[in-house]
Design a protein around this motif. Sequence first.
Motif, PDB file in Angstrom:
ATOM      1  N   LEU A 154      41.725  51.945  35.444  1.00  0.00           N
ATOM      2  CA  LEU A 154      42.225  50.591  35.717  1.00  0.00           C
ATOM      3  C   LEU A 154      41.116  49.551  35.576  1.00  0.00           C
ATOM      4  O   LEU A 154      41.313  48.393  35.901  1.00  0.00           O
ATOM      5  N   GLY A 155      39.946  50.002  35.099  1.00  0.00           N
ATOM      6  CA  GLY A 155      38.852  49.062  34.898  1.00  0.00           C
ATOM      7  C   GLY A 155      37.951  48.897  36.107  1.00  0.00           C
ATOM      8  O   GLY A 155      37.090  48.019  36.116  1.00  0.00           O
ATOM      9  N   LEU A 156      38.157  49.732  37.133  1.00  0.00           N
ATOM     10  CA  LEU A 156      37.325  49.678  38.334  1.00  0.00           C
ATOM     11  C   LEU A 156      36.779  51.065  38.632  1.00  0.00           C
ATOM     12  O   LEU A 156      37.433  52.068  38.356  1.00  0.00           O
ATOM     13  N   ALA A 157      35.587  51.110  39.228  1.00  0.00           N
ATOM     14  CA  ALA A 157      35.010  52.371  39.681  1.00  0.00           C
ATOM     15  C   ALA A 157      35.710  52.793  40.972  1.00  0.00           C
ATOM     16  O   ALA A 157      36.347  51.978  41.648  1.00  0.00           O
ATOM     17  N   GLU A 158      35.587  54.067  41.315  1.00  0.00           N
ATOM     18  CA  GLU A 158      36.277  54.592  42.491  1.00  0.00           C
ATOM     19  C   GLU A 158      35.984  53.812  43.777  1.00  0.00           C
ATOM     20  O   GLU A 158      36.917  53.520  44.530  1.00  0.00           O
ATOM     21  N   PRO A 159      34.727  53.436  44.072  1.00  0.00           N
ATOM     22  CA  PRO A 159      34.498  52.644  45.301  1.00  0.00           C
ATOM     23  C   PRO A 159      35.250  51.300  45.277  1.00  0.00           C
ATOM     24  O   PRO A 159      35.765  50.861  46.309  1.00  0.00           O
ATOM     25  N   GLU A 160      35.318  50.677  44.097  1.00  0.00           N
ATOM     26  CA  GLU A 160      36.063  49.420  43.983  1.00  0.00           C
ATOM     27  C   GLU A 160      37.557  49.657  44.168  1.00  0.00           C
ATOM     28  O   GLU A 160      38.240  48.846  44.790  1.00  0.00           O
ATOM     29  N   LEU A 161      38.065  50.750  43.613  1.00  0.00           N
ATOM     30  CA  LEU A 161      39.477  51.086  43.796  1.00  0.00           C
ATOM     31  C   LEU A 161      39.793  51.300  45.268  1.00  0.00           C
ATOM     32  O   LEU A 161      40.808  50.804  45.774  1.00  0.00           O
ATOM     33  N   ASP A 162      38.930  52.043  45.962  1.00  0.00           N
ATOM     34  CA  ASP A 162      39.133  52.296  47.393  1.00  0.00           C
ATOM     35  C   ASP A 162      39.121  50.991  48.181  1.00  0.00           C
ATOM     36  O   ASP A 162      39.958  50.776  49.066  1.00  0.00           O
ATOM     37  N   SER A 163      38.183  50.110  47.867  1.00  0.00           N
ATOM     38  CA  SER A 163      38.082  48.827  48.552  1.00  0.00           C
ATOM     39  C   SER A 163      39.309  47.960  48.282  1.00  0.00           C
ATOM     40  O   SER A 163      39.881  47.354  49.199  1.00  0.00           O
ATOM     41  N   LEU A 164      39.726  47.912  47.018  1.00  0.00           N
ATOM     42  CA  LEU A 164      40.901  47.120  46.659  1.00  0.00           C
ATOM     43  C   LEU A 164      42.149  47.663  47.333  1.00  0.00           C
ATOM     44  O   LEU A 164      42.957  46.902  47.883  1.00  0.00           O
ATOM     45  N   PHE A 165      42.320  48.988  47.323  1.00  0.00           N
ATOM     46  CA  PHE A 165      43.479  49.585  47.971  1.00  0.00           C
ATOM     47  C   PHE A 165      43.482  49.253  49.461  1.00  0.00           C
ATOM     48  O   PHE A 165      44.526  48.918  50.024  1.00  0.00           O
ATOM     49  N   GLY A 166      42.325  49.324  50.101  1.00  0.00           N
ATOM     50  CA  GLY A 166      42.231  48.981  51.524  1.00  0.00           C
ATOM     51  C   GLY A 166      42.618  47.533  51.791  1.00  0.00           C
ATOM     52  O   GLY A 166      43.374  47.238  52.721  1.00  0.00           O
ATOM     53  N   ALA A 167      42.107  46.627  50.971  1.00  0.00           N
ATOM     54  CA  ALA A 167      42.432  45.207  51.136  1.00  0.00           C
ATOM     55  C   ALA A 167      43.924  44.957  50.910  1.00  0.00           C
ATOM     56  O   ALA A 167      44.561  44.208  51.662  1.00  0.00           O
TER      57      ALA A 167
END
Length: 163
Positions: free
Chosen positions: A138-151
Amino acid sequence: MAFDPIAEAQRQWEARGWTAEAPSMAVATSIMRLQQVLVTRGDSLLRPFELTFARYEVLMLLSFSTRGSLPLGKIGERLQVNAASVTNAVDRLEAQGLVAKRPNPDDGRGTLASLTPRGRRVALRATKVMNAELFSDLGLAEPELDSLFGAMSTMRRAAGDFE
């Protein structure tokens, strides 16, 4: 496009004195735009299977269920869609031979949707494509995905989407 029109809209919002609301407007608009992009991409990947993303979700929900079947009401509850949407999706899947409808033995008035063997095969093949072509990048690294999902989970909870 050579520039981000939502960033420009945010700048315009701020220029008109709506500074406090500008970041939220930009986020909300970005989420709505990204939803359009992802649904379009998902639907195009699923088109060879004669599926839309909505019907794919029904197939996957049934494939995750213990018995491969669920009451229509439970499908609507889990997918957070209205009864008419569930009925439409299940009717189309039934016409394709991917789902079978039958009376719910636990509720004489209700209907169960059951995944057919063909439906299970199509769901698996479609998921291989979705994983390879959409979900894997999706164009994001796993830590960014986790952060985005949390938000986004926090936003959904605040909006009353779940408790």
